[in-house]
Write an enzyme that holds these catalytic residues in place. Sequence first.
Site, PDB file in Angstrom:
ATOM      1  N   ARG A  13       0.842  -1.200   0.000  1.00  0.00           N
ATOM      2  CA  ARG A  13       0.000   0.000   0.000  1.00  0.00           C
ATOM      3  C   ARG A  13       0.882   1.258   0.000  1.00  0.00           C
ATOM      4  O   ARG A  13       0.952   1.968  -0.990  1.00  0.00           O
ATOM      5  CB  ARG A  13      -0.946  -0.017   1.225  1.00  0.00           C
ATOM      6  CG  ARG A  13      -2.195   0.856   1.088  1.00  0.00           C
ATOM      7  CD  ARG A  13      -1.955   2.348   1.127  1.00  0.00           C
ATOM      8  NE  ARG A  13      -1.265   2.797   2.337  1.00  0.00           N
ATOM      9  CZ  ARG A  13      -0.872   4.035   2.562  1.00  0.00           C
ATOM     10  NH1 ARG A  13      -1.106   4.982   1.655  1.00  0.00           N
ATOM     11  NH2 ARG A  13      -0.218   4.362   3.656  1.00  0.00           N
ATOM     12  N   ASP A  14       1.570   1.496   1.089  1.00  0.00           N
ATOM     13  CA  ASP A  14       2.333   2.736   1.210  1.00  0.00           C
ATOM     14  C   ASP A  14       3.478   2.787   0.198  1.00  0.00           C
ATOM     15  O   ASP A  14       3.803   3.851  -0.329  1.00  0.00           O
ATOM     16  CB  ASP A  14       2.875   2.880   2.636  1.00  0.00           C
ATOM     17  CG  ASP A  14       3.380   4.275   2.920  1.00  0.00           C
ATOM     18  OD1 ASP A  14       2.656   5.234   2.615  1.00  0.00           O
ATOM     19  OD2 ASP A  14       4.510   4.406   3.414  1.00  0.00           O
ATOM     20  N   HIS A 204       6.375   4.460  12.120  1.00  0.00           N
ATOM     21  CA  HIS A 204       6.508   4.427  10.656  1.00  0.00           C
ATOM     22  C   HIS A 204       7.570   5.457  10.269  1.00  0.00           C
ATOM     23  O   HIS A 204       7.335   6.663  10.381  1.00  0.00           O
ATOM     24  CB  HIS A 204       5.145   4.771  10.034  1.00  0.00           C
ATOM     25  CG  HIS A 204       5.147   4.803   8.537  1.00  0.00           C
ATOM     26  ND1 HIS A 204       4.646   3.767   7.773  1.00  0.00           N
ATOM     27  CD2 HIS A 204       5.574   5.740   7.649  1.00  0.00           C
ATOM     28  CE1 HIS A 204       4.765   4.076   6.492  1.00  0.00           C
ATOM     29  NE2 HIS A 204       5.327   5.263   6.395  1.00  0.00           N
ATOM     30  N   HIS A 206      10.620   7.070   7.654  1.00  0.00           N
ATOM     31  CA  HIS A 206      11.188   7.252   6.318  1.00  0.00           C
ATOM     32  C   HIS A 206      12.676   7.532   6.472  1.00  0.00           C
ATOM     33  O   HIS A 206      13.110   8.066   7.492  1.00  0.00           O
ATOM     34  CB  HIS A 206      10.497   8.419   5.597  1.00  0.00           C
ATOM     35  CG  HIS A 206       9.146   8.064   5.065  1.00  0.00           C
ATOM     36  ND1 HIS A 206       8.679   8.490   3.851  1.00  0.00           N
ATOM     37  CD2 HIS A 206       8.151   7.308   5.585  1.00  0.00           C
ATOM     38  CE1 HIS A 206       7.462   8.026   3.637  1.00  0.00           C
ATOM     39  NE2 HIS A 206       7.108   7.305   4.680  1.00  0.00           N
ATOM     40  N   CYS A 237       6.712  10.362  -0.511  1.00  0.00           N
ATOM     41  CA  CYS A 237       5.592  11.184  -0.061  1.00  0.00           C
ATOM     42  C   CYS A 237       5.453  12.308  -1.067  1.00  0.00           C
ATOM     43  O   CYS A 237       6.435  12.988  -1.360  1.00  0.00           O
ATOM     44  CB  CYS A 237       5.878  11.739   1.335  1.00  0.00           C
ATOM     45  SG  CYS A 237       4.748  13.055   1.832  1.00  0.00           S
ATOM     46  N   ASN A 246      10.146   4.892   2.439  1.00  0.00           N
ATOM     47  CA  ASN A 246      10.089   4.237   3.731  1.00  0.00           C
ATOM     48  C   ASN A 246      11.426   3.558   4.012  1.00  0.00           C
ATOM     49  O   ASN A 246      12.191   3.266   3.095  1.00  0.00           O
ATOM     50  CB  ASN A 246       9.002   3.152   3.693  1.00  0.00           C
ATOM     51  CG  ASN A 246       7.632   3.728   3.446  1.00  0.00           C
ATOM     52  OD1 ASN A 246       7.127   4.502   4.238  1.00  0.00           O
ATOM     53  ND2 ASN A 246       7.024   3.340   2.339  1.00  0.00           N
TER      54      ASN A 246
END
Length: 303
Positions: A13-14, A204, A206, A237, A246
């Site tokens: 997803r991300d 989470h 990055h 992002c 990430n």
Amino acid sequence: MSTEVTVVEVGPRDGLQNEDVIVATDDKIELISRSVAAGARRIEAVSFSHPRLVPQMADAEAVMAGVPRGKGVSYIGLVLNRRGLDRAMAAEVDEVNVVVVATDTFSKRNQNVTTGEMLDAWEKIAADTPAGVRKSVTIAAAFGCPFEGETPPERVAEIARRAAATGADEIALADTIGVGVPGQVRDLTRRVRAAAPGVPLRFHFHNTRNTGYANALTAVEEGVTVLDASAGGFGGCPFAPAATGNIATEDLLYALHRSGHVTGLDEDAVAATGAWLGGVLAKPVPGLRGRAGGFPARTERDS
Ligand code: MG
């Protein structure tokens, strides 16, 4: 001290959401299947946002119809309203996640609502989520905002307090634009624990400014046992256009395993997945573990 760490694979997803190239449904299912085979037991698989807003996730139902079931894997779907929740339940996700952006400017740009309005939306979703379905809140831009600068940690703690009071089973703190440092990890961990006592924390990170892995290890030192990561390190992002993505699952695994922590994941298998995904996206792999190999080198005796 050896800690059992759950690494949530967010690549499907991300990792993919902001890619310009629409990834084929079969490739998404392969990414998830490879992650399951490598030992992942929580996977952020899909988002049930409107297909017009997030075209990459338009095939969420088809992806969920094709993922391996019955292996003790918990699949997470992102939702931001009742419609999304209904779709998520119909697609039989195991967990729903709602993203609340910590600053109003970013929240308006991202979701067209203020932070407070998104918390109201979360409350409705939480109330409507069937019992037995885990529901979590991700506080995005918890470490800094591309528009407002520093995110006040008191504000993050207050969002966490409201999320906990309205039934969040887990709170995730996201460094969405990759500006965080270990001191902030310690500070936010303590503040959010005080504001939302007893609610498990997830982080989470990055690696935008090369602090992602230091932040992750710091979180583990603080007793956090759930971390997000993305195979290969994909997933930027849109509000931090020059940013890398990430933290890479395989690099995080290397750091955790070499520090004596246990994840249940196979580093080599995840590194191979990162390399494979680089091929699918026709992009260099941000993660380094795949290129460098493990250490010590595996011998025949190990395999
Ligand atoms: Mg991310």
